[in-house]
Motif scaffolding. Structure first.
Motif, PDB file in Angstrom:
ATOM      1  N   GLU A   4      43.082  23.909  52.294  1.00  0.00           N
ATOM      2  CA  GLU A   4      41.922  24.043  51.306  1.00  0.00           C
ATOM      3  C   GLU A   4      41.202  24.983  51.700  1.00  0.00           C
ATOM      4  OE1 GLU A   4      43.407  21.307  48.445  1.00  0.00           O
ATOM      5  OE2 GLU A   4      41.600  22.674  48.221  1.00  0.00           O
ATOM      6  N   ARG A   5      41.276  26.249  50.758  1.00  0.00           N
ATOM      7  CA  ARG A   5      40.585  27.452  51.260  1.00  0.00           C
ATOM      8  C   ARG A   5      39.480  27.788  50.237  1.00  0.00           C
ATOM      9  NH1 ARG A   5      45.670  31.204  51.917  1.00  0.00           N
ATOM     10  NH2 ARG A   5      46.360  30.027  50.275  1.00  0.00           N
ATOM     11  N   GLU A   6      38.222  27.961  50.897  1.00  0.00           N
ATOM     12  CA  GLU A   6      37.128  28.547  49.892  1.00  0.00           C
ATOM     13  C   GLU A   6      37.365  29.708  48.876  1.00  0.00           C
ATOM     14  OE1 GLU A   6      33.439  29.114  51.766  1.00  0.00           O
ATOM     15  OE2 GLU A   6      33.615  27.172  52.828  1.00  0.00           O
ATOM     16  N   ALA A   7      38.252  30.620  49.527  1.00  0.00           N
ATOM     17  CA  ALA A   7      38.584  31.766  48.824  1.00  0.00           C
ATOM     18  C   ALA A   7      40.207  31.921  48.470  1.00  0.00           C
ATOM     19  CB  ALA A   7      38.157  33.088  49.509  1.00  0.00           C
ATOM     20  N   HIS A   8      40.462  31.578  47.244  1.00  0.00           N
ATOM     21  CA  HIS A   8      41.935  31.504  46.933  1.00  0.00           C
ATOM     22  C   HIS A   8      42.297  32.871  46.651  1.00  0.00           C
ATOM     23  CE1 HIS A   8      45.649  30.368  44.843  1.00  0.00           C
ATOM     24  NE2 HIS A   8      45.405  29.517  45.161  1.00  0.00           N
ATOM     25  N   PRO A   9      43.684  33.147  47.337  1.00  0.00           N
ATOM     26  CA  PRO A   9      44.106  34.515  47.343  1.00  0.00           C
ATOM     27  C   PRO A   9      44.230  35.137  45.987  1.00  0.00           C
ATOM     28  CG  PRO A   9      45.320  33.185  48.789  1.00  0.00           C
ATOM     29  CD  PRO A   9      44.506  32.420  48.233  1.00  0.00           C
ATOM     30  N   VAL A  10      44.651  34.114  44.874  1.00  0.00           N
ATOM     31  CA  VAL A  10      44.580  34.770  43.583  1.00  0.00           C
ATOM     32  C   VAL A  10      43.181  35.621  43.202  1.00  0.00           C
ATOM     33  CG1 VAL A  10      45.263  34.142  41.052  1.00  0.00           C
ATOM     34  CG2 VAL A  10      46.763  33.203  43.051  1.00  0.00           C
ATOM     35  N   ASP A  11      42.231  34.929  43.557  1.00  0.00           N
ATOM     36  CA  ASP A  11      41.032  35.386  43.049  1.00  0.00           C
ATOM     37  C   ASP A  11      40.665  36.707  43.550  1.00  0.00           C
ATOM     38  OD1 ASP A  11      40.794  32.820  41.715  1.00  0.00           O
ATOM     39  OD2 ASP A  11      39.615  32.087  43.658  1.00  0.00           O
ATOM     40  N   SER A  12      41.438  37.050  44.610  1.00  0.00           N
ATOM     41  CA  SER A  12      41.254  38.675  45.116  1.00  0.00           C
ATOM     42  C   SER A  12      41.732  39.576  44.367  1.00  0.00           C
ATOM     43  CB  SER A  12      41.794  38.708  46.619  1.00  0.00           C
ATOM     44  OG  SER A  12      43.045  38.628  46.625  1.00  0.00           O
ATOM     45  N   LEU A  13      42.622  39.389  43.271  1.00  0.00           N
ATOM     46  CA  LEU A  13      43.190  40.146  42.459  1.00  0.00           C
ATOM     47  C   LEU A  13      42.435  41.202  41.529  1.00  0.00           C
ATOM     48  CD1 LEU A  13      46.507  38.300  41.585  1.00  0.00           C
ATOM     49  CD2 LEU A  13      46.125  39.803  43.431  1.00  0.00           C
ATOM     50  N   THR A  14      42.513  42.251  41.446  1.00  0.00           N
ATOM     51  CA  THR A  14      41.559  42.907  40.257  1.00  0.00           C
ATOM     52  C   THR A  14      42.258  42.470  38.941  1.00  0.00           C
ATOM     53  OG1 THR A  14      43.365  44.664  40.020  1.00  0.00           O
ATOM     54  CG2 THR A  14      41.579  44.802  41.821  1.00  0.00           C
ATOM     55  N   LYS A  15      41.462  42.850  37.945  1.00  0.00           N
ATOM     56  CA  LYS A  15      41.691  42.546  36.719  1.00  0.00           C
ATOM     57  C   LYS A  15      43.190  42.923  36.175  1.00  0.00           C
ATOM     58  CE  LYS A  15      41.042  40.612  32.397  1.00  0.00           C
ATOM     59  NZ  LYS A  15      42.249  40.797  31.902  1.00  0.00           N
ATOM     60  N   ARG A  16      43.502  44.247  36.732  1.00  0.00           N
ATOM     61  CA  ARG A  16      44.758  44.777  36.140  1.00  0.00           C
ATOM     62  C   ARG A  16      45.999  44.080  36.878  1.00  0.00           C
ATOM     63  NH1 ARG A  16      46.955  47.501  32.241  1.00  0.00           N
ATOM     64  NH2 ARG A  16      45.520  49.563  32.389  1.00  0.00           N
ATOM     65  N   GLU A  17      45.980  43.836  38.193  1.00  0.00           N
ATOM     66  CA  GLU A  17      46.670  42.932  38.993  1.00  0.00           C
ATOM     67  C   GLU A  17      46.962  41.674  38.459  1.00  0.00           C
ATOM     68  OE1 GLU A  17      45.523  45.199  43.400  1.00  0.00           O
ATOM     69  OE2 GLU A  17      44.737  43.268  42.874  1.00  0.00           O
ATOM     70  N   GLU A  18      45.877  41.166  37.877  1.00  0.00           N
ATOM     71  CA  GLU A  18      45.959  39.709  37.447  1.00  0.00           C
ATOM     72  C   GLU A  18      46.817  39.912  36.162  1.00  0.00           C
ATOM     73  OE1 GLU A  18      43.549  36.362  35.417  1.00  0.00           O
ATOM     74  OE2 GLU A  18      42.599  37.234  37.024  1.00  0.00           O
ATOM     75  N   ASP A  19      46.705  40.685  35.301  1.00  0.00           N
ATOM     76  CA  ASP A  19      47.382  41.114  34.024  1.00  0.00           C
ATOM     77  C   ASP A  19      48.810  41.337  34.351  1.00  0.00           C
ATOM     78  OD1 ASP A  19      44.878  40.944  32.761  1.00  0.00           O
ATOM     79  OD2 ASP A  19      44.643  42.960  32.363  1.00  0.00           O
ATOM     80  N   ILE A  20      49.069  41.999  35.504  1.00  0.00           N
ATOM     81  CA  ILE A  20      50.601  42.470  35.486  1.00  0.00           C
ATOM     82  C   ILE A  20      50.974  40.987  35.834  1.00  0.00           C
ATOM     83  CG2 ILE A  20      51.933  43.453  37.503  1.00  0.00           C
ATOM     84  CD1 ILE A  20      49.981  45.984  37.126  1.00  0.00           C
ATOM     85  N   LEU A  21      50.327  40.239  36.748  1.00  0.00           N
ATOM     86  CA  LEU A  21      51.057  39.068  37.665  1.00  0.00           C
ATOM     87  C   LEU A  21      51.349  37.918  36.525  1.00  0.00           C
ATOM     88  CD1 LEU A  21      52.302  37.413  39.894  1.00  0.00           C
ATOM     89  CD2 LEU A  21      49.900  36.838  40.703  1.00  0.00           C
ATOM     90  N   ARG A  22      50.512  37.826  35.429  1.00  0.00           N
ATOM     91  CA  ARG A  22      50.574  36.786  34.299  1.00  0.00           C
ATOM     92  C   ARG A  22      51.879  37.124  33.712  1.00  0.00           C
ATOM     93  NH1 ARG A  22      46.517  33.434  33.052  1.00  0.00           N
ATOM     94  NH2 ARG A  22      44.347  33.618  34.435  1.00  0.00           N
TER      95      ARG A  22
END
Length: 218
Positions: free
Chosen positions: A145-163
């Motif tokens: 259990e980590r306080e900062a999830h790695p996915v939360d470190s993605l930029t908006k553009r990176e998240e759009d691409i990964l989605r």
């Protein structure tokens, strides 16, 4: 006319292997170019025949499917690899995906579904049998259990691409959807994999889906 998908099947049970090859070749989009009975033969035939997609039995002789996967992943322009197995063990699934397998398919899969999966793999999409997917997500979550999830470190553009990648789109299709060059998408994906500390698109998509199920899109 599009060239058929060149497939290599590796399984130490000849009756199952031959039946699998016949099932695949019933579809004109598929062509089985080789069959192997163990891990060593599988790696040798991949090097010699250069298939597009390889289906590996997990429990083959001479090292098993994982040994064959490791050897294949070292090759230049390595083909897409899926494990085709009876094992529903969470550790086996995670180990295969982390080692670079793009698919994990249970042997009870119906013929038409297997053909569809092979076509998806050839197009760059990943696949995990639905009965295993949620368990794997839970296994990935239970590690720590980590306080900062790695996915939360993605930029908006990176998240759009990964989605879009998580929906099964190829880099080229992602580029079209977001008005980006394919090479730009590849660069973003390299950064995304590094941020998430995963080795392939499949594991990245699994991790992201788990996080997004907990947290609404931003």
């Amino acid at each position: 006319m599009t060239d058929p998908i060149r497939i290599l099947v590796a399984d130490d049970h000849p009756i199952y292997r031959d039946g699998l090859a016949r099932t695949l070749e019933e579809d004109p989009a598929c062509r089985v170019i080789g069959q192997a009975t163990n891990a060593r033969e599988a790696a040798e035939q991949v090097a010699a025949l250069r298939p597009d997609v390889v289906l590996l039995d997990l429990s083959m002789p001479e090292g098993g499917g994982m040994a064959a996967l490791a050897a294949i992943r070292e090759m230049e322009n390595a083909p897409k690899v899926a494990m085709l197995t009876v094992s529903e063990n969470d550790d086996d699934v995670l180990r295969a995906l982390k080692a670079g397998a793009m698919g994990y398919v249970l042997k009870g899969v119906a013929g038409p579904d297997l053909v569809r999966i092979v076509k998806d793999l050839a197009a760059g999409q990943s696949y995990v049998s639905p009965s295993l997917a949620m368990r794997i997500l839970n296994a990935m979550r239970s590690g720590s259990e980590r306080e900062a999830h790695p996915v939360d470190s993605l930029t908006k553009r990176e998240e759009d691409i990964l989605r879009l990648v998580a929906k099964g789109l190829s880099n080229k299709e992602v580029g079209r959807a977001l008005d980006l060059q394919e090479k730009t998408v590849k660069h973003y994906m390299t950064t995304i994999l590094q941020k998430l500390q995963v080795r392939n698109r499949t594991e990245a998509a699994l991790m992201a889906r788990e996080r997004w199920a907990e947290k609404p899109a931003r």
